[in-house]
Design an enzyme around this catalytic site. Structure first.
Site, PDB file in Angstrom:
ATOM      1  N   ASP A  33       0.756  -1.071  -0.249  1.00 46.57           N
ATOM      2  CA  ASP A  33      -0.306   0.314   0.349  1.00 46.57           C
ATOM      3  C   ASP A  33       0.779   1.458   0.453  1.00 46.57           C
ATOM      4  OD1 ASP A  33      -3.759   0.643   1.388  1.00 46.57           O
ATOM      5  OD2 ASP A  33      -2.363   2.226   1.089  1.00 46.57           O
ATOM      6  N   LEU A  35      -0.352   4.016   1.096  1.00 45.28           N
ATOM      7  CA  LEU A  35      -0.857   5.159   2.601  1.00 45.28           C
ATOM      8  C   LEU A  35      -0.945   6.578   1.836  1.00 45.28           C
ATOM      9  CD1 LEU A  35       1.977   3.229   5.380  1.00 45.28           C
ATOM     10  CD2 LEU A  35      -0.852   2.865   5.041  1.00 45.28           C
ATOM     11  N   ILE A  60       1.639   0.826  -6.640  1.00 40.26           N
ATOM     12  CA  ILE A  60       1.433  -0.123  -7.775  1.00 40.26           C
ATOM     13  C   ILE A  60       2.056   0.175  -8.981  1.00 40.26           C
ATOM     14  CG2 ILE A  60      -0.480  -1.635  -6.490  1.00 40.26           C
ATOM     15  CD1 ILE A  60      -2.332  -0.229  -8.508  1.00 40.26           C
ATOM     16  N   THR A 100      -2.725   5.538 -10.929  1.00 38.49           N
ATOM     17  CA  THR A 100      -2.936   4.738  -9.755  1.00 38.49           C
ATOM     18  C   THR A 100      -4.135   3.590 -10.818  1.00 38.49           C
ATOM     19  OG1 THR A 100      -2.001   5.851  -8.250  1.00 38.49           O
ATOM     20  CG2 THR A 100      -3.744   3.708  -8.285  1.00 38.49           C
ATOM     21  N   GLU A 127     -19.983   1.070 -10.497  1.00 35.55           N
ATOM     22  CA  GLU A 127     -20.236   2.062 -11.539  1.00 35.55           C
ATOM     23  C   GLU A 127     -19.689   1.745 -12.834  1.00 35.55           C
ATOM     24  OE1 GLU A 127     -18.688   5.480  -9.088  1.00 35.55           O
ATOM     25  OE2 GLU A 127     -19.036   4.666  -7.297  1.00 35.55           O
ATOM     26  N   TYR A 153     -13.366   8.516 -12.278  1.00 36.65           N
ATOM     27  CA  TYR A 153     -13.264   8.017 -11.070  1.00 36.65           C
ATOM     28  C   TYR A 153     -13.666   6.256 -12.089  1.00 36.65           C
ATOM     29  CZ  TYR A 153     -14.073   3.349  -7.903  1.00 36.65           C
ATOM     30  OH  TYR A 153     -14.302   2.720  -7.741  1.00 36.65           O
ATOM     31  N   SER A 154     -15.230   6.032 -12.452  1.00 37.50           N
ATOM     32  CA  SER A 154     -15.594   4.933 -13.537  1.00 37.50           C
ATOM     33  C   SER A 154     -14.668   5.073 -14.959  1.00 37.50           C
ATOM     34  CB  SER A 154     -17.012   5.784 -12.956  1.00 37.50           C
ATOM     35  OG  SER A 154     -17.231   6.337 -13.638  1.00 37.50           O
ATOM     36  N   ARG A 217     -28.416   3.830  -4.380  1.00 39.84           N
ATOM     37  CA  ARG A 217     -27.147   3.603  -3.922  1.00 39.84           C
ATOM     38  C   ARG A 217     -27.823   1.528  -3.550  1.00 39.84           C
ATOM     39  NH1 ARG A 217     -25.973   6.786  -7.050  1.00 39.84           N
ATOM     40  NH2 ARG A 217     -24.372   8.035  -6.951  1.00 39.84           N
ATOM     41  N   ASP A 275     -25.346  19.808  -6.696  1.00 38.36           N
ATOM     42  CA  ASP A 275     -25.218  18.547  -6.924  1.00 38.36           C
ATOM     43  C   ASP A 275     -23.838  18.337  -7.239  1.00 38.36           C
ATOM     44  OD1 ASP A 275     -26.304  16.101  -7.117  1.00 38.36           O
ATOM     45  OD2 ASP A 275     -26.627  16.395  -9.161  1.00 38.36           O
ATOM     46  N   HIS A 279     -23.715  13.427 -11.443  1.00 37.80           N
ATOM     47  CA  HIS A 279     -24.448  12.478 -10.212  1.00 37.80           C
ATOM     48  C   HIS A 279     -25.339  11.245 -11.098  1.00 37.80           C
ATOM     49  CE1 HIS A 279     -25.963  12.477  -6.046  1.00 37.80           C
ATOM     50  NE2 HIS A 279     -25.262  11.121  -6.577  1.00 37.80           N
TER      51      HIS A 279
END
Ligand code: NAD
Ligand code: TYD
Length: 339
Positions: A33, A35, A60, A100, A127, A153-154, A217, A275, A279
């Site tokens: 990890d 960290l 990684i 990452t 997601e 992200y997704s 969710r 929002d 989203h």
């Protein structure tokens, strides 16, 4: 058997380490990890007491470091939890997510090819399928649902999934992928909905609900996620994707109201705020494949899981107090500065 668990100082990875130590004490476990802000060595304090567990700090995406680790340790199985995991942060700063989540996944798999591996498992997310409309409760994500992402992200997680499947087809790397719905439970970093609302409510602080709070969710207690991954790495078919979810769909407002009720607080704390851009409206998993092929079923429903989670936060205040007061970095230097 030696299992390398990346991202094990984070929320789900640490729960997976404890699940493994309890259920498969015959194996060796290495946690790798970096960290980042989300990784917390204190979470792994009890794991450190086990002779069959060791921790290595590293990134990684650092090829030289990862190859050296594989050269020394020669793991049999790699389970990759390491990721930048927060949608809101990905909207502010997408680049780290590409490094990452995509490059890091590629480096890990290259090391697996170089040194040989029995299984590479990629921990992915529902997601990657995008979202479902709020007025079509008959629709669910299956493993065949096309990838259709909304946030950086997704998109980074979907890219990684494509890379994993490409390494299977091109190089024959023995891979599996799991795509799970929203997790909750112990050691959840307080930037995410459930721990943030618990901690704010305990301090009688405003509870910021994005938009109208009608987004849905599908909540899974983290231990159920761990048991599913455990089954997949042992019995799952190579080259396959498995959806993990437990039909626990709730609107954000329902979740926040449940927390308020459990803590005996006032609904006046709820504040509707601007929002999130892009989203996603609703996530809902069809877990039929993992049930049919591996016999997996979740054990904890939302009503019980949220009680257990709130109790954990009440009993572990020092864990989250240190995080929210920023003392965690001092802790790391104190513990590992001289090693
Ligand atoms: P988290 O943010 O709590 O933990 C991520 C961990 O990865 C941290 O310990 C961090 O230090 C480490 N890390 C980050 N970048 C790294 C790097 N470059 N090298 C090494 N380590 C690095 O995340 P989480 O909620 O535990 O999620 C774990 C995995 O599960 C992620 O891949 C995420 O996409 C996936 N997932 C999460 C959820 C959820 O609800 N939390 C749902 C489905 C899938
Ligand atoms: P989050 O825990 O960030 O997970 P994800 O975005 O990966 O699903 O958010 C869960 C839901 O809660 C999401 O619809 C956004 C919403 N949310 C809020 O309304 N307020 C908040 O402060 C946060 C963090 C999330």
């Amino acid at each position: 058997m030696k299992i390398l668990i990346t991202g094990g100082a984070g929320f789900i990875g640490s729960n997976f380490i404890y699940y493994q130590l309890q259920n498969h004490p015959e194996n060796q476990f290495i946690c790798l990890d970096a960290l980042t802000y989300a990784g917390n060595l204190e979470t792994l304090q009890s794991a450190m007491q086990h002779d069959n567990f060791s921790f290595v700090k590293g990134n990684i995406a650092d090829r030289v470091f990862v190859y050296e680790l594989f050269e020394t340790e020669k793991p049999d199985i790699v389970v990759n939890f390491a990721a930048e995991s927060h949608v809101d942060r990905s909207i502010l700063e997408p680049e780290l997510f590409l490094k990452t989540n995509i490059i890091g996944t590629g480096v890990l798999m290259d090391a697996c090819r170089e040194y040989g591996i029995k299984r590479y498992h990629q921990v992915s997310t529902d997601e990657v399928y995008g979202d479902l409309p709020l007025d079509r409760l008959d629709l669910f994500f299956t493993e065949e649902t096309p990838l259709h992402t909304s946030s950086p992200y997704s998109a980074s997680k979907a890219s990684a999934d494509l890379l994993v499947l490409a390494y299977y087809r091109t190089y024959g790397l023995p891979v599996t992928i799991s795509r799970c719905s929203n997790n909750y439970g112990p050691y959840h970093f307080p930037e995410k909905l459930i721990p943030l609302m618990i901690i704010n409510a305990l301090h009688d602080k405003k509870l910021p609900v994005y938009g109208t709070g009608e987004n849905v969710r599908d909540w899974l207690y983290v231990e159920d996620h761990c048991s599913a991954i455990d089954l997949i790495i042992r019995k799952g078919r190579v080259g396959q994707v498995y959806n993990i979810g437990g039909h626990n769909e709730k609107t954000n407002l329902e979740v926040v109201r449940t927390i308020i009720k459990e803590l005996g607080k006032d609904e006046e704390l709820i504040t509707f705020v601007q929002d999130r851009p892009g989203h996603d409206r609703r996530y809902a998993i069809d877990p039929a494949k993992i049930h049919r092929e591996l016999g997996w079923l979740p054990q904890t429903n939302f009503a019980d899981g949220i009680k257990k989670t709130i109790k954990w936060y009440l009993n572990n205040e020092s864990w989250w107090q240190r995080i929210i007061s920023g003392e965690y970095q001092d802790y790391y230097v104190k513990m590992y500065g001289n090693r």
